[in-house]
Design a protein around this motif. Structure first.
Motif, PDB file in Angstrom:
ATOM      1  N   LEU A  73       0.824  -1.207   0.000  1.00 39.46           N
ATOM      2  CA  LEU A  73       0.000   0.000   0.000  1.00 39.46           C
ATOM      3  C   LEU A  73       0.860   1.259   0.000  1.00 39.46           C
ATOM      4  O   LEU A  73       0.559   2.231  -0.708  1.00 39.46           O
ATOM      5  N   THR A  74       1.910   1.267   0.795  1.00 40.72           N
ATOM      6  CA  THR A  74       2.779   2.456   0.847  1.00 40.72           C
ATOM      7  C   THR A  74       3.517   2.660  -0.480  1.00 40.72           C
ATOM      8  O   THR A  74       3.871   3.785  -0.837  1.00 40.72           O
ATOM      9  N   ALA A  75       3.725   1.578  -1.261  1.00 38.73           N
ATOM     10  CA  ALA A  75       4.416   1.709  -2.554  1.00 38.73           C
ATOM     11  C   ALA A  75       3.561   2.409  -3.585  1.00 38.73           C
ATOM     12  O   ALA A  75       4.069   2.868  -4.620  1.00 38.73           O
ATOM     13  N   LEU A  76       2.250   2.510  -3.326  1.00 33.88           N
ATOM     14  CA  LEU A  76       1.367   3.174  -4.277  1.00 33.88           C
ATOM     15  C   LEU A  76       1.690   4.655  -4.427  1.00 33.88           C
ATOM     16  O   LEU A  76       1.424   5.250  -5.483  1.00 33.88           O
ATOM     17  N   HIS A  77       2.254   5.268  -3.368  1.00 36.89           N
ATOM     18  CA  HIS A  77       2.600   6.692  -3.460  1.00 36.89           C
ATOM     19  C   HIS A  77       3.768   6.923  -4.406  1.00 36.89           C
ATOM     20  O   HIS A  77       3.969   8.038  -4.903  1.00 36.89           O
ATOM     21  N   ALA A  78       4.546   5.871  -4.679  1.00 39.79           N
ATOM     22  CA  ALA A  78       5.697   5.982  -5.596  1.00 39.79           C
ATOM     23  C   ALA A  78       5.418   5.272  -6.908  1.00 39.79           C
ATOM     24  O   ALA A  78       6.342   4.901  -7.636  1.00 39.79           O
ATOM     25  N   GLY A  79       4.107   5.065  -7.230  1.00 38.65           N
ATOM     26  CA  GLY A  79       3.741   4.403  -8.472  1.00 38.65           C
ATOM     27  C   GLY A  79       3.827   2.910  -8.399  1.00 38.65           C
ATOM     28  O   GLY A  79       4.069   2.240  -9.403  1.00 38.65           O
ATOM     29  N   GLY A  80       3.627   2.307  -7.257  1.00 44.83           N
ATOM     30  CA  GLY A  80       3.706   0.866  -7.084  1.00 44.83           C
ATOM     31  C   GLY A  80       2.592   0.125  -7.809  1.00 44.83           C
ATOM     32  O   GLY A  80       1.677   0.725  -8.404  1.00 44.83           O
ATOM     33  N   ASP A  81       2.656  -1.184  -7.732  1.00 44.66           N
ATOM     34  CA  ASP A  81       1.722  -2.062  -8.434  1.00 44.66           C
ATOM     35  C   ASP A  81       0.366  -2.048  -7.731  1.00 44.66           C
ATOM     36  O   ASP A  81       0.226  -2.459  -6.575  1.00 44.66           O
ATOM     37  N   ARG A  82      -0.654  -1.550  -8.468  1.00 45.95           N
ATOM     38  CA  ARG A  82      -2.005  -1.499  -7.880  1.00 45.95           C
ATOM     39  C   ARG A  82      -2.629  -2.897  -7.769  1.00 45.95           C
ATOM     40  O   ARG A  82      -3.398  -3.160  -6.852  1.00 45.95           O
ATOM     41  N   ASP A  83      -2.293  -3.759  -8.691  1.00 47.67           N
ATOM     42  CA  ASP A  83      -2.870  -5.099  -8.616  1.00 47.67           C
ATOM     43  C   ASP A  83      -2.375  -5.829  -7.375  1.00 47.67           C
ATOM     44  O   ASP A  83      -3.125  -6.578  -6.723  1.00 47.67           O
ATOM     45  N   ALA A  84      -1.112  -5.624  -7.011  1.00 48.44           N
ATOM     46  CA  ALA A  84      -0.587  -6.252  -5.794  1.00 48.44           C
ATOM     47  C   ALA A  84      -1.277  -5.698  -4.562  1.00 48.44           C
ATOM     48  O   ALA A  84      -1.628  -6.435  -3.618  1.00 48.44           O
ATOM     49  N   ALA A  85      -1.479  -4.362  -4.565  1.00 50.75           N
ATOM     50  CA  ALA A  85      -2.173  -3.759  -3.425  1.00 50.75           C
ATOM     51  C   ALA A  85      -3.613  -4.253  -3.350  1.00 50.75           C
ATOM     52  O   ALA A  85      -4.147  -4.538  -2.262  1.00 50.75           O
ATOM     53  N   LYS A  86      -4.280  -4.361  -4.507  1.00 51.44           N
ATOM     54  CA  LYS A  86      -5.653  -4.858  -4.516  1.00 51.44           C
ATOM     55  C   LYS A  86      -5.710  -6.292  -4.018  1.00 51.44           C
ATOM     56  O   LYS A  86      -6.631  -6.681  -3.286  1.00 51.44           O
ATOM     57  N   ALA A  87      -4.699  -7.104  -4.387  1.00 47.14           N
ATOM     58  CA  ALA A  87      -4.688  -8.493  -3.935  1.00 47.14           C
ATOM     59  C   ALA A  87      -4.546  -8.576  -2.424  1.00 47.14           C
ATOM     60  O   ALA A  87      -5.182  -9.419  -1.761  1.00 47.14           O
ATOM     61  N   VAL A  88      -3.708  -7.692  -1.871  1.00 51.77           N
ATOM     62  CA  VAL A  88      -3.554  -7.669  -0.404  1.00 51.77           C
ATOM     63  C   VAL A  88      -4.871  -7.309   0.264  1.00 51.77           C
ATOM     64  O   VAL A  88      -5.307  -7.947   1.238  1.00 51.77           O
ATOM     65  N   LEU A  89      -5.510  -6.280  -0.266  1.00 46.59           N
ATOM     66  CA  LEU A  89      -6.784  -5.841   0.327  1.00 46.59           C
ATOM     67  C   LEU A  89      -7.847  -6.928   0.180  1.00 46.59           C
ATOM     68  O   LEU A  89      -8.632  -7.186   1.102  1.00 46.59           O
ATOM     69  N   LEU A  90      -7.890  -7.568  -1.001  1.00 50.31           N
ATOM     70  CA  LEU A  90      -8.916  -8.571  -1.225  1.00 50.31           C
ATOM     71  C   LEU A  90      -8.696  -9.808  -0.352  1.00 50.31           C
ATOM     72  O   LEU A  90      -9.667 -10.396   0.155  1.00 50.31           O
ATOM     73  N   ARG A  91      -7.430 -10.162  -0.149  1.00 47.93           N
ATOM     74  CA  ARG A  91      -7.154 -11.326   0.699  1.00 47.93           C
ATOM     75  C   ARG A  91      -7.616 -11.073   2.141  1.00 47.93           C
ATOM     76  O   ARG A  91      -8.250 -11.937   2.772  1.00 47.93           O
ATOM     77  N   ASN A  92      -7.321  -9.911   2.663  1.00 50.96           N
ATOM     78  CA  ASN A  92      -7.776  -9.575   4.026  1.00 50.96           C
ATOM     79  C   ASN A  92      -9.285  -9.418   4.095  1.00 50.96           C
ATOM     80  O   ASN A  92      -9.908  -9.732   5.108  1.00 50.96           O
ATOM     81  N   LEU A  93      -9.866  -8.969   2.966  1.00 47.19           N
ATOM     82  CA  LEU A  93     -11.317  -8.843   2.929  1.00 47.19           C
ATOM     83  C   LEU A  93     -11.975 -10.218   3.025  1.00 47.19           C
ATOM     84  O   LEU A  93     -12.964 -10.402   3.750  1.00 47.19           O
ATOM     85  N   ASP A  94     -11.440 -11.171   2.314  1.00 46.75           N
ATOM     86  CA  ASP A  94     -11.997 -12.517   2.350  1.00 46.75           C
ATOM     87  C   ASP A  94     -11.824 -13.156   3.724  1.00 46.75           C
ATOM     88  O   ASP A  94     -12.672 -13.945   4.165  1.00 46.75           O
ATOM     89  N   GLN A  95     -10.747 -12.838   4.391  1.00 51.43           N
ATOM     90  CA  GLN A  95     -10.480 -13.449   5.695  1.00 51.43           C
ATOM     91  C   GLN A  95     -11.370 -12.876   6.799  1.00 51.43           C
ATOM     92  O   GLN A  95     -11.691 -13.576   7.757  1.00 51.43           O
ATOM     93  N   THR A  96     -11.767 -11.618   6.676  1.00 51.55           N
ATOM     94  CA  THR A  96     -12.521 -10.961   7.753  1.00 51.55           C
ATOM     95  C   THR A  96     -14.011 -10.845   7.465  1.00 51.55           C
ATOM     96  O   THR A  96     -14.811 -10.618   8.375  1.00 51.55           O
ATOM     97  N   GLY A  97     -14.426 -10.974   6.210  1.00 52.86           N
ATOM     98  CA  GLY A  97     -15.829 -10.819   5.875  1.00 52.86           C
ATOM     99  C   GLY A  97     -16.272  -9.379   5.794  1.00 52.86           C
ATOM    100  O   GLY A  97     -17.478  -9.098   5.869  1.00 52.86           O
ATOM    101  N   ALA A  98     -15.322  -8.439   5.644  1.00 52.14           N
ATOM    102  CA  ALA A  98     -15.677  -7.027   5.514  1.00 52.14           C
ATOM    103  C   ALA A  98     -16.307  -6.770   4.142  1.00 52.14           C
ATOM    104  O   ALA A  98     -16.148  -7.555   3.190  1.00 52.14           O
ATOM    105  N   LEU A  99     -17.020  -5.641   4.006  1.00 51.67           N
ATOM    106  CA  LEU A  99     -17.663  -5.304   2.743  1.00 51.67           C
ATOM    107  C   LEU A  99     -16.651  -4.811   1.710  1.00 51.67           C
ATOM    108  O   LEU A  99     -16.705  -5.191   0.533  1.00 51.67           O
TER     109      LEU A  99
END
Length: 438
Positions: A73-99
């Protein structure tokens, strides 16, 4: 009989009024005591429901805090990979049941999102501005796209210079938290600052707004709420739902941590039934002992009346007996007087008999006395002649005969006196030969 019943009617009415007053006191006291127990249990249930909600929301906040500094997520400020950040968010989303979960910069531009649906005008949200200022932001709302009730956690992400450069937003699903205790007892709902129900275990109460005298539904329906105070307890009387008790104890618990107020409607039916049961027991006992006392009083009164009648009869009988006794004493006195007169007559008759007997005996007594007298006279004349003839022996003999005749006369007189006086002569030996010779 009717007069006695009329006289007892005020006493019975006063007793029933006293029983009713005592029953009201017992009911009020028992109801208040039962409400204290219901309140204690209800507050425990309300605290448990509030703890579940707060703990569930705090769990999402903790996840957001731990995820905010993720390298992807912090790498996004320097033009990091959005797909990697989305994968991190989606993985935690699946684990917690958040919307949803997304990462944005200070201006509210979304750099990565797990679901791709984010609130519009994000930079204008108070909770987002609070996170931009370096604090934890949180607020309730409706999630974008899914149109579900959600709770937004905004966590600031700090750069190397210590300033906030981004915000991680984690959207918690309120309905997922409700599923754990939906339909449980008591009826619990959580309201926001506008007194609108946002979280509840009774789905029919969602988005109803509470006022002082009513509940207003989302469609404008109004249900009156009659609030009554029983001591320090607030009791609601309403018809919100078949699954909400019509008479319920209203409990409130502020939850400043999540910005909501927990409220519960606890059924007071058991408390009312317990109060009525205790009141009925007291009333039955009072009526039972009152009936016993009434029966005892009536029996005592009946015994008093019977005793009075008996005493009246005894007095009448005593008076009759006294009169009969007086007449009997008078008759006894008359009989005693008659017996005395009879004894007097008998004594006179005895005396008369004695006199008659003496009269009858006088001839024989005179004869008995005349014979010795004539003999004494004859012996005395002979003794004179013997003295003249100078014959002392015959004179002594005649004098002896005179002495014997005198003794005989003395015995006759003594027997006569003993007969007249009813005296007994002592018994002595008698020379029968001498008597015959005499």
């Amino acid at each position: 009989m009717r007069d006695r019943a009329t006289a007892r009617a005020p006493i019975v009415g006063l007793f029933l009024a006293a029983v009713a007053g005592l029953g009201w006191i017992v009911w009020t006291t028992s109801y208040a005591e039962a409400l204290r127990q219901v309140e204690s249990q209800g507050r425990s249930d309300l605290r448990l429901a509030a703890d579940r909600l707060v703990t569930g929301l705090q769990r999402y906040r903790s996840l957001a805090v731990s995820l905010a500094d993720h390298p992807a997520l912090t790498a996004l400020h320097a033009g990091g990979d959005r797909d990697a950040a989305k994968a991190v968010l989606l993985r935690n989303l699946d684990q917690t049941g958040a919307l949803n979960a997304f990462y944005a910069d200070r201006e509210g531009r979304v750099l990565a999102s797990a679901q791709g649906e984010v609130p519009v005008d994000l930079a204008a949200r108070p909770w987002f501005l609070r996170a931009v200022n370096g604090a934890l932001g949180a607020d309730r709302g409706i999630s974008a796209g899914a149109a579900r009730r959600a709770y937004f956690h905004g966590v600031p992400a700090f750069g190397p210079d210590g300033k906030v450069r981004g915000v991680l937003v984690l959207v918690a699903d309120i309905e997922a938290l409700e599923r754990e205790w939906s339909g449980s007892r008591p009826s619990v709902f959580f309201t926001d600052a506008l007194n609108q129900v946002f979280v509840t275990n009774r789905s029919e109460l969602l988005f109803w707004q509470r006022t002082d005298t009513a509940m207003i539904g989302p469609g404008g329906d109004v249900v009156g709420v009659d609030t009554r105070m029983v001591g320090d307890h607030e009791v609601w009387h309403q018809r919100l739902s078949p699954y909400v008790p019509r008479a319920a104890l209203h409990l409130v618990q502020p939850l400043p941590v999540i910005g909501l107020t927990g409220e519960a409607l606890v059924d007071v039916g058991p408390a009312r039934r317990l109060a009525w049961l205790q009141t009925a027991v007291v009333a039955v006992l009072c009526l039972f002992f009152g009936s016993l006392l009434f029966l005892a009083t009536e029996r005592r009164r009946a015994l008093s009346i019977a005793n009075a009648r008996l005493e009246g009869r005894v007095k009448d009988r005593t008076r009759d007996l006294e009169q009969a006794n007086t007449a009997l004493r008078r008759e006894v006195l008359e009989r005693e007087e008659a017996e005395a007169a009879l004894r007097q007559a008998q004594a006179e008759l005895v005396e008369a008999g004695k006199l008659s007997a003496l009269g009858q005996m006088s001839a024989g007594i005179s004869h008995e006395l005349n014979q010795p007298l004539m003999a004494i006279r004859s012996f005395a004349e002979n003794a004179v002649q013997f003295l003249e003839r100078d014959r002392p022996d015959r004179t002594a003999e005649n004098l002896t005969r005179i002495s014997q005749m005198a003794d005989r006369m003395a015995r006759i007189i003594q027997n006569l006196r003993a007969f007249a006086r009813q005296e007994s002569v002592p018994q002595t030996r008698v020379d029968v030969t001498r008597v015959v010779a005499s």
